[in-house]
Every structure is written in C-alpha cells, then in structure tokens.
Write a protein that holds these residues in place. Structure first.
Motif, PDB file in Angstrom:
ATOM      1  N   SER A 193      16.086 -24.641 -17.594  1.00 34.84           N
ATOM      2  CA  SER A 193      15.687 -25.659 -17.150  1.00 34.84           C
ATOM      3  C   SER A 193      14.395 -25.580 -16.378  1.00 34.84           C
ATOM      4  N   ALA A 194      13.458 -26.664 -15.980  1.00 32.67           N
ATOM      5  CA  ALA A 194      12.293 -26.531 -15.260  1.00 32.67           C
ATOM      6  C   ALA A 194      12.036 -27.773 -14.503  1.00 32.67           C
ATOM      7  N   VAL A 195      11.421 -28.001 -13.398  1.00 32.19           N
ATOM      8  CA  VAL A 195      11.144 -29.223 -12.556  1.00 32.19           C
ATOM      9  C   VAL A 195       9.700 -29.523 -12.967  1.00 32.19           C
ATOM     10  N   LEU A 196       9.850 -30.794 -13.192  1.00 26.06           N
ATOM     11  CA  LEU A 196       8.259 -31.633 -13.342  1.00 26.06           C
ATOM     12  C   LEU A 196       7.883 -32.354 -12.043  1.00 26.06           C
ATOM     13  N   ARG A 197       7.015 -32.002 -11.475  1.00 28.86           N
ATOM     14  CA  ARG A 197       6.225 -32.748 -10.197  1.00 28.86           C
ATOM     15  C   ARG A 197       5.435 -33.519 -10.384  1.00 28.86           C
ATOM     16  N   THR A 208      15.768 -29.885 -19.123  1.00 26.91           N
ATOM     17  CA  THR A 208      16.376 -28.824 -19.514  1.00 26.91           C
ATOM     18  C   THR A 208      16.494 -28.719 -21.085  1.00 26.91           C
ATOM     19  N   THR A 259      14.257 -32.610 -13.391  1.00 24.06           N
ATOM     20  CA  THR A 259      14.570 -31.508 -14.252  1.00 24.06           C
ATOM     21  C   THR A 259      14.653 -31.887 -15.686  1.00 24.06           C
ATOM     22  N   PHE A 295       6.416 -28.820 -22.046  1.00 19.07           N
ATOM     23  CA  PHE A 295       7.078 -27.692 -21.851  1.00 19.07           C
ATOM     24  C   PHE A 295       7.531 -27.237 -23.473  1.00 19.07           C
ATOM     25  N   GLU A 346       8.625 -24.076 -17.981  1.00 20.69           N
ATOM     26  CA  GLU A 346       8.227 -23.462 -16.703  1.00 20.69           C
ATOM     27  C   GLU A 346       8.030 -24.597 -15.950  1.00 20.69           C
ATOM     28  N   TYR A 347       8.113 -24.645 -14.439  1.00 24.60           N
ATOM     29  CA  TYR A 347       7.780 -25.673 -13.571  1.00 24.60           C
ATOM     30  C   TYR A 347       6.381 -25.966 -13.497  1.00 24.60           C
ATOM     31  N   ALA A 348       6.156 -27.321 -13.564  1.00 24.76           N
ATOM     32  CA  ALA A 348       4.795 -27.922 -13.689  1.00 24.76           C
ATOM     33  C   ALA A 348       4.636 -29.115 -12.574  1.00 24.76           C
ATOM     34  N   VAL A 349       3.376 -29.097 -12.296  1.00 24.73           N
ATOM     35  CA  VAL A 349       2.871 -30.253 -11.397  1.00 24.73           C
ATOM     36  C   VAL A 349       1.763 -30.764 -11.979  1.00 24.73           C
TER      37      VAL A 349
END
Length: 1177
Positions: A603-607, A590, A588, A540, A528-531
């Motif tokens: 996939s998920a994006v890390l910011r 994956t 990203t 993840f 899942e998307y994470a900041v």
C-alpha cells in the motif's frame, strides 16, 4: 475409519488452513463406506420446535442412511402413528419424511403433536428428536373502545399495546395512519413489551393515530390495534420533577435467562427534564465484547450469556433534580449442552471399545441410555456391554453386538438426544483418497497430504517417499491419526511422489499422491507515497515476480474498497494512473497480487495539495479533429486515423465517429462508433454496397466539438443480403385471395443493386409444393384463387444481383374470410325474472364459420304486449357475445311482454344466417305510477279524484289503492285512511269530508305482483259561506287615503334624517348608526316565531310531511307524475331561494321522490311564508 477425501488437484494455502482441514477430517473419521453393512444414521430431521404455516402442506423431515437401507416408522404423542390409515399422510419414497396434505382438505390443528421418527435395519434402529409440531397463529386484536387521552405538557404517559398472543410471538412496532414509523428518542421509546413510553409529553406529541402493529413473520401478516388519540395541552410552566421508573416497578426485580441466549434488561424512567439511563454490574464489570446498549441505553443486552453473567445489575436514571436506582438480580440457567457427545464406534470381532455421553447444564442433566430406541433397562441383555453412568464399555464384541445407542441428557429446560452406533465388522484396509491426487504448495509453508482410509480392525498407516524410499518418521514429518502426512515447512526438495500404506491383520492397501512446491509471489516494485497537486496526474507502479506455472491477477484498492467508478482512474499492466486528481482522491491505495496458491499486497498513501496559483485557464469544448485518413481498406472494414484538435484545457474523454451513405441517404449522418479520448485510430466495421464518408467529433467535460471535415469516400463491394424482410403477414381481403405483406429492406440493408423479393406460399395442412414468385422492391403480393379461410405457410426472402439472403423462417397466415354458412341451432330461452332472460344455443361447426370466430349476436325485439293493448313493434336490440360462448343474458326487458329473438354467428367478414325466431313471454311486474291525478269539484264535504291509468301497467291491473289524511292548521297530519278502488275506475268521489280542510292523497295501482309507484296530490274542501261573508265585510286598510298619506310623510322624514347624518359624517362627526341598527334590527330580517303569530323558518326533514317548503298547487289542481314527486323543499335546500313579484320561485331545481306516508300525526315546525300563502284560501 474413513477420512474426508481431497479433490484431484488441491492447493494448500498458508495460515490456519491445515488445522481446519485436519479438524474437518476428524469429524467424519467414523463414517463407514456405504457399500458396507452398517446400522442407520439419522442425517436430517425437522427442528425440535417445529412451527408450521397452516396455509401450506406439513412436511416433517426424517432422512437416514444405512446398509441395508433403513425402513421408517413414526410415533405421535408417544403411540404408533399408522400413516396408512390417514389418506392425507404420505411418506416420501426411500425416505422417512412425512407429507401431510392439508391444502386439499383437513386442518393443521388436527396434526398438532409430538412426532418421533425411527429408522431401522437389521443392524439396529436410530431415532430422531421429539419434534413438536404446532401451527403458527396470528390472532386478531380484541375489539376495544379507546377513549381519547388528554394530558398537560410535561406529564408522563404509557400507551399500552398488549398484542394478541401468537405463535411465534409477534414483532411489535408503532406507526401512524400513513404507515410511517413514529419517531423515538430518549424521551419517547418502545419497551420490550411493546408499550410506548413517554418520559414527558410535549404539545408536538398531539396526534390521533398512535397505532400499535403486530407483525407475525411466519404467516407474513400484520395485525393493527385501534388508533389511540392523544391531545397535549400546553402549560405555561411545567413543574420539573426527579426521575421515577415506569418499568420495572419497585426497587428490585428478578430476571432468569438460559445459557447461550441474549440477556435483555430494561429500565424506562419518567421525569422532567428527560432522565438519562446508566448501567453497572454490582459485583463485576460488564463483558466488553458481548455488551450492547439498545433503545437509547434503556435496554442492556448481553449476547451468548453464560453462568458467569449471573449477578446483580443496576440501572440508574438521572436528571437535574435527582437520581433513582433499580437492581435486577439475574440468574442464568442452562439447558443441557455437550461436554463429550457419543460418536459412532466401529469394532472388529473380539475388540473392546467405549461410548461416552457427557453433558452439563443448570440444573445438572440426567443421563439415560437407550438401545435401538428402547431403554437399556428393558432391552435385550448384551453380555459384551456394561453401563457405568455416562459411559458404556464394550468387551469382546461380536457381530450380534451391533446396535444403535441413544443418549438422552435432560433437565427442566430441555434435552439433548444423540445416536451413536456400534458396528462390528471385519474388513481389510481400503484407502478412500483418490489415486494420484496432486497437491501444490508454496515453498516454506506447511503441506498436508491426505490418506483417508477405512478398515476393521483399525489399520496402521505408513508413508513412503519415492519408489524405494524408507518409511517417513516424525523427526521431520507429522503423522496424524487420521492418516494425514504433514510437512511443516515444505522446501523445493519436498517435491515428489508419496505413498500411503494401510495395514491390518486382514490385508494391506496403498495409494500414491504427488506434491509440487511453487515459488512464492513477491514484489519487485511496489507503490510509493505520493504528494500531488490538485488537478495533476499521479501514477502508482506495482510489479511482482511469481512462479512461472501460476498466473497472477492484480487488483487495485482504495481505502480497502473498490476503485471509484471514474474514467479518471485507469489501470494497465503495472500502473494505476489517476488523472485530474481531486481532493477526494486522497487516501491509501493498495496493490494486491493473487494466484491460486498465495497472495501479497502493498500500500501507499496519496496526499492531495492545492496547486500553486496560476492564471485561470479558459475552458471550452475541444477543437475539431483534422487530417482524417482511411487505411487498410478491406471489403467489410477500414481503419480511420485522425489528429486531435486542442482540448482547450479540458481533457478529451472520447471521440465520436459518424458516417454518411452518399448512395442511399446523402446528407444524413449516422452514428458509427465511439473510442476513448486517448485513441487517434479506429477499426470500423462496414456493410456491403455503401459509399462511406466519415467525420469525427471530440468531446470533453464541457461539451462536444463541431464535426471534422469529411473523409474521402469509400465504396464497399456488393454482397448478397444478410437479412430478410420483417413483419411478414398473410391475411386475405376477399374470400378467394391471400394478401402477403412485409416491411421491405432499406437501401443500406440491400447490400447490393437489384433488390427483389422471393415470395413463397403453400397450404399449411396440405402436401402441396411451395409456390414462389420473385417480385420487385415492393411490400405486398396478392395470391388469387385461394380456398376460403385456409391456413397458409408464407416466406419472403430478399435477393439482389449478387445472391439470396439466408433462408427465412415460415410464418402462418390465412386466406380471406367469407360469411358464415350455418345458423346456430337449438335456440332456447329461460326467463329469469320479469326484466331478465337467458338465451342458449348450440355452437355452429367450426368449418362453417369460414373465418375467425368473433362471437355470436342476438337480435331481439318486443312483438306485442301480453295484454293485447299494444301490438306495435319496436326497433330490434342487438347483443354480441365474444368468442365461443353459447349463452347470454338479455337485460332490460319489459314485464308482461312477448319477445322474439334469433341468433347469428359472426366472423371477421360479417354475420351468418339467422336462426329460427324463438318467442318468449316475460311475467308480470309492478305497474308504473298512474299517468296523472287531478282533483275536481271541491265542495264543503267532498272531493272528486280523476286519473289516467299507468302508462306501463306491466301486467293486469287488479285495483287502485288510495290513501289520504287531513292536514290541520299547524301542518300536523291526521289519521291515514286506506281505500281500494276497482281497476276499471278512473274517477272517484270522496264524501263526508271536513269543510275548509286540506287533504293529502297518495294514489297507486296494483297488479298480482305488487304495488307500483305512487302519485301524490293535495286539495282543500270549500270554505263555509258564513265565515266567508264575515271576511268580505272587513276593510282593507292599505286602500285608505289617510293611510297612504301617513306612509309618505314617514318616508320623507327618514330621507331628511339620512341627509343630516351624511352632512355630519363629512364634518368629522360620529353617528352611532351601527349601534342603533344593532339595537333596532329590521324586523323583516328577524326570524319569525310561532308564539307571536309570525312565521319561523321551516324545514321538512321527512319527505312525507304534509307541506313542502315553498310548495304550490297549480290552479287547475292537476299534477303530472313527474311533478308530483317534487317540492320546493327539495329544490331550495341549501340555496338562497327567492320569489318574483308574481310569486314564482327563483332557485336551483332538483327533484326527489316522496316516500310512503306515515300514519298518524307528525311533529311539525313553523310554516314558511309560502306555505301560509298556499293555505290562505
């Protein structure tokens, strides 16, 4: 008709795989099983245009299959090539491949030509393409003189390359002398022809090493053009100008290219400022996915060009002053290409069939047919065959109709040749797919079950499911012509056994295959998307559910690539954890789950964001671990646990474990193991009979902690040694002993108390039993009473109170050496020349060497001179020749001498007895120079020469040669006079000479071989008495009193003037001394000229000029050999030579040998002052 078989267990994936499999099967659909009679089929052949390496053997490939196996024959340039008549040509067994052996002899050019292979059996003949064989060529550049190029800044320039024409064509590039590629840009670039184009030159283009290189890849050679020198002169202002094209010329040009090739169009312009190139197609647009720009947009390339790409292309060159256009008309032609290529045809007796050969090209290709390699027009008539242009129709074929047909489609740009056989067979069906093949498919995806078959007539195929099922129909299933059964959407109930049945009028065959349907792999939990803040940790999660019979693999990716190789990234079963997150970790991520049948990914994006401000932490090395504890204590292992100390704001990356052996190496800590910084326990492997203590250190990014307190001690049990000593050697020091040495084990390696060694030995070539002895913990044992130099097998085995180490491997050694027993025999000498001879001898028997043969040693000395004048022995010289050589050269001999030599063999102990002395004579040589030459008793018209004979006559002197010539007052040489003097003379008087004249003499001795080195001297006849009396009456002005008084007055006046100048200068006045000094330079430092009677600078460019700069003759007129070759010109060249008050020379000394005198007069420069002193007599 045969279909491609599948493996025993074949999973089928989704997507286009079923279609791909189906097409592959159709390609091989007409393959006939090799156990059935069939015409030949060419399976492998060399390319049509076959460029060979002339440095390697020529291999022309031709492979074919058929039943019975085909035989092969070749034509060369259209006629039969009889390989049996050429010993260099062979054919591989069971193959048609030719091997031409040009490595041993012969040239590649001899075998240039057009080759064609024919494979033939009783059913027909297949032919290969015409194979054009040509050797590669990499010619050298023609030599040319390239003048330097000088241009003004801003001008245009083309540096021509014009490479030699090679095969295949060379690859061109420009480099400098340092093999660095020359930089290119919009202003400077290389054209397609290899030339280097400058739109305008700049001063930084100046260099002397513009070099064009041609690389011939086939022969791996590079040829180099002569360097081109370019000098660009800076201009104050370069006049700007609009563009003009350097290439191509004019406003229009034409380009023709073949279909499928790469179309390359080029426009290069000059101008100031540098023009920019643009491209358009006048009657259309440039193809998007096939158009590329090269060489700073000066080259337009279109790949896979077709007829549709024909048309007008326009290149436009622009700069601030204008634009220029050029139109290139492109025509695309085409060599023949297939529309429908003919395929093999398998028919049963009485059936009909067709062969189709359809090709296209520009111009339209011509279609011609051959049968078994012969044009159908002249081939045997076949009533079952009818030809209609590009189609052959067969009706009511019989076995005799079997043949191989060739279709040739050709135009001016090339040809296509295809073989297709007609094979008339009567065969019952056979199924070629392996029985009980298992297919595994993911549910809801297509399944394809293979049924490769063959039969003639063509069998019909039916599929059944289960043992009693009915035939499957196309309402649910797809039945392909090649026998494959397709289930478009496989479900769980599709699992089962399927039967394929093939039938024709001659019989029936069937085969069973099995299908399993598997559950698809799917995600239960996906990333899942994470900041996260910089420096924190992120995790993840990735969980999948899969068929229980399949084993998935989880792969994590970052930005579709591998994870960084960084310890901060850790992966366990279901998680990816990133510690100490940094800005570059953003992206990203994956998770990909793969099984043998399917794959899924998520996939998920890390910011990454900046952390909230906090007090700056203090970073330091970790505190040491504490509370060390030993548990699970076994004979060869123990578990160590500890508690980590504070990491001081930098995570611990690893722990280092060290041990101390208090029994053998007290106080010395050694490395034991390293574990991850997340572990606090370690299982340690131990060695027997060691009293262990352990300590632990922690390490982070700052550094390593101090060691922890030591753990409790732990003594392991003793055991037998597990290794033996190393570096075991056997080497005798005396003729009757064998010294066995080894590197002993250390205490840690002993594994127990009572360490000893069992030393064993026996002769290698005998049948003796091993002799053994047990010794204490030492490193050497001496075996006495051994035969001389005998090979022994040696073993050294460790043991202690518990037992023995493993059986060691035997090594070979030798007992001691003794002096050799036998001298070399048959010693003979061949004299090469007067200073060199070669000795030969027979080797001694190997057993007589009694040691390692190191070589042979020659002692030789000079017994006496052949002239009987010198019977004194000199010291002996020694030459050693390594190894088993039986000859050697003796250099540095003295000519015309008697020498004696003997030869001895040498081993590690020393020399053996000498051979019998063998004498030999050296022939005569040329003599050395006479030992001395002096000139006595000079008179008005005569001089007497006295000399000593050469110290090394090197033979029998036959005569002396005296050459002399006069030297006039301008130092020019007069005519040269030759005089032969008998060898028994040591004195000679020359008469009828000119009075008061200098003569130069060249004197050397001769033997029958030739002339020796010369010695030179100069002398002067006496002065006429009348002139001498006149000179004596002259008054020396320098001795007169009035002259001395005048000189003193002048000196006083100069001193007063200098004082006045100094006073005025201190008062600020200016006195133009420098100008006056420049106007009235000191005459003593002016160069002296010939025309005013003074002396100019003198240089002796030729060694044989009469007088050397600064040369002087000793007062006793005697010149030694060593001195006669020197002159002050040789010493003083390039040195500030000076003279002392007594006339002696001060300067660097170096000697030169005088050359042969030249006859006649020589041009001479003005004499030096020293020469004038020497000539004033």
């Amino acid at each position: 008709m045969q279909l491609k078989t599948m493996p025993k267990k074949k999973p089928l994936s989704a997507g286009r795989a079923p279609l791909f499999l189906f097409l592959c099967q159709m390609i091989s659909a007409l393959d006939v099983p090799l156990d059935l009679v069939q015409p030949p089929t060419i399976t492998q052949q060399s390319p049509k245009d076959y460029i060979i390496d002339p440095r390697e053997n020529i291999v022309i490939q031709c492979e074919a299959k058929g039943k019975p196996p085909p035989s092969f024959s070749w034509t060369r340039n259209g006629t039969h090539f009889d390989i049996d008549k050429d010993p260099l040509v062979t054919m591989k067994p069971g193959s048609g491949t030719l091997v031409i052996n040009i490595m041993s002899e012969g040239k590649a050019e001899t075998y240039e030509g057009v080759y064609q292979c024919t494979a033939r059996n009783e059913r027909g003949a297949a032919v290969s393409n015409n194979i054009v064989v040509r050797p590669s060529r990499s010619p050298l550049w023609t030599k040319e003189r390239l003048e330097p190029i000088i241009l003004r800044s801003g001008q245009s320039l083309v540096l021509p390359c014009r490479p030699p024409i090679g095969l295949p064509p060379a690859i061109i590039f420009w480099m400098d002398n340092s093999f660095q590629r020359l930089p290119q840009s919009e202003r400077v670039s290389q054209g397609l022809n290899g030339d280097l184009y400058f739109s305008n030159v700049l001063p930084e283009d100046t260099r002397e090493d513009y070099i064009c290189y041609a690389r011939f890849n086939h022969t791996q050679t590079i040829q180099q053009k002569q360097p081109i020198s370019l000098k660009v002169i800076s201009a104050k202002s370069s006049k700007e100008r609009p563009p003009t094209f350097l290439t191509p010329e004019g406003n229009e040009s034409h380009k023709e290219e073949l279909r499928g090739n790469v179309l390359s169009l080029e426009c290069i312009a000059e101008g100031l400022p540098t023009p920019v190139i643009y491209w358009i197609k006048e009657d259309g647009t440039l193809p998007v996915n096939r158009t590329f720009y090269r060489n700073f947009k000066k080259t337009l390339q279109i790949i896979h060009v077709s007829e549709a790409d024909s048309g007008n292309y326009q290149c436009i060159a622009k700069n601030a002053l204008g634009a220029v256009h050029h139109t290139i008309s492109v025509t695309v032609k085409a060599a023949p290409y297939w529309i429908v290529a003919p395929h093999n045809l398998v028919l049963s007796p009485g059936e009909n069939g067709t062969l189709i050969c359809r090709a296209n090209g520009n111009p339209k290709p011509r279609i011609s047919w051959l049968t078994n390699g012969v044009p159908v027009e002249i081939a045997l008539d076949d009533p079952s065959r009818k030809i209609d242009g590009d189609t052959i129709m067969f009706s009511n074929v019989q076995e005799s109709s079997s043949a191989v047909y060739q279709c040739n489609a050709s135009n001016k740009y090339g040809y296509l040749l295809a073989n297709a056989f007609v094979n008339v067979l009567a065969e019952p069906p056979r199924i070629l797919t392996s029985a009980n093949t298992l297919y595994q498919v993911i549910a809801n995806r297509p399944a394809l079950l293979d049924c490769a078959f063959f039969g003639s007539p063509m069998p019909t195929i039916e599929w059944f499911k289960g043992t009693k099922g009915s035939a499957l129909h196309e309402d649910i299933y797809v039945l392909h012509d090649n026998g494959t059964l397709e289930i478009p959407v496989a479900q769980k109930d599709s699992t089962g056994t399927y039967t394929c049945v093939a039938r024709n009028k001659l019989g029936m065959a069937k085969n069973e295959v099995h299908l399993e349907i598997k559950d698809p792999t799917r995600f239960i939990k996906q990333p899942e998307y994470a900041v996260v803040q910089r420096g924190s940790k992120v995790s993840f999660e990735c969980k999948v559910k899969h068929d229980h019979t399949l084993i998935p693999t989880i792969l994590w990716l970052k930005d579709n690539g591998e994870l960084p190789n960084d310890e901060r990234f850790s992966v366990d079963k279901d998680h990816l954890v990133v510690s100490d997150v940094k800005d570059e970790d953003g992206g990203t991520y994956t998770c990909a789950a793969n099984t043998t049948l399917d794959s899924v990914s998520a996939s998920a994006v890390l910011r990454v964001v900046a952390p909230t401000p906090t007090p700056a932490p203090i970073y330091d090395v970790p505190n040491p671990p504490f509370d060390l504890e030993l548990t699970n204590q076994l004979d060869k292992s123990v578990q160590l646990t500890w508690t980590p100390g504070d990491d001081n704001n930098s995570p611990i990356t690893k722990f280092i474990i060290e041990y101390e052996d208090a029994m053998h190496e007290a106080g010395l800590w050694r490395h034991q193991a390293e574990v991850s910084g997340t572990q606090t326990t370690a299982q340690l492997k131990l060695s027997p009979y060691v009293n262990y203590s352990f300590r632990v250190m922690a390490e982070n990014s700052i550094g390593r902690s101090v060691p922890s307190e030591a753990s409790e001690q732990y003594l392991t049990k003793a055991a037998e040694p597990d290794q033996n000593p190393t570096a075991v050697e056997g080497l005798g020091t005396e003729p009757d002993n064998l010294v066995i040495t080894w590197k002993p084990l250390n205490g840690f390696q002993s594994n127990g108390p009572g360490l000893q060694y069992k030393v064993s030995w026996r002769q290698k070539d005998g049948d003796d039993e091993w002799t053994s002895v047990v010794v204490a913990n030492v490193s050497k044992y001496i075996v006495s009473g051994t035969p001389t130099f005998v090979p022994y097998l040696i073993k050294v085995q460790a043991l202690n109170d518990v037992g023995f180490a493993p059986e060691p491997a035997a090594v070979m050694g030798h007992s001691g050496e003794d002096l050799p027993m036998v001298a070399p025999g048959n010693v003979r000498v061949s004299v090469v020349n007067s200073t060199l001879a070669e000795a030969h001898w027979d080797p001694v028997p190997p057993k007589s060497v009694r040691g390692h043969l190191q070589g042979y040693r020659i002692y030789y000395w000079k017994a006496q001179s052949s002239s009987k004048r010198n019977r004194r022995h000199i010291e002996k010289k020694i030459l050693t020749f390594q190894g088993s050589k039986t000859h050697g050269m003796l250099p540095g001999l003295q000519p015309y001498s008697h020498y004696v030599l003997n030869v001895r063999v040498v081993n590690g102990k020393g020399e053996g007895p000498a051979s019998a002395d063998r004498g030999f004579h050296t022939p005569e040589g040329v003599p050395s120079a006479p030992s001395s030459l002096k000139i006595v008793n000079p008179t008005l018209d005569s001089l007497t020469l006295e000399w000593d004979p050469p110290s090394h006559p090197n033979g029998i002197l036959t005569e002396y040669i005296l050459k002399y010539q006069p030297i006039n007052s301008t130092h020019e040489l007069g005519p040269l006079v030759d005089l032969k003097i008998p060898a028994n003379k040591t004195r000679w008087t020359l008469k009828n000479l000119n009075f008061s004249t200098r003569y130069k003499f060249y004197f050397y001795a001769q033997t029958s071989v030739g002339s020796g080195s010369q010695i030179t001297e100069e002398a002067i006849t006496t002065v006429d008495e009348g002139k001498k009396a006149m000179a004596s009456r002259q008054v020396d002005i320098a001795t007169q009193g009035w002259f001395i008084g005048l000189m003193c007055a002048v000196a006083l006046l100069i001193l007063i003037l200098l004082i006045v100048c100094f006073i005025r200068r201190n008062k600020g006045g200016k006195y133009p001394v420098k100008e006056k000094e420049d106007a009235h330079a000191d005459p003593e430092i002016q160069p002296m000229k010939e025309d005013d009677g003074t002396f100019g600078e003198y240089s002796d460019a030729e060694d044989h000029k009469p007088l050397k700069k600064g040369s002087r003759t000793p007062s006793d007129r005697t010149v030694k050999k060593e001195d006669s070759d020197d002159s002050l010109v040789d010493y003083g060249e390039g040195v500030n030579g000076q003279f002392n008050e007594d006339g002696s020379f001060i300067g660097q000394y170096s000697g030169k040998k005088e050359k042969e005198p030249a006859e006649g007069n020589e041009s001479s420069e003005a004499p030096s002052p020293v020469n004038a002193m020497n000539s004033f007599v």
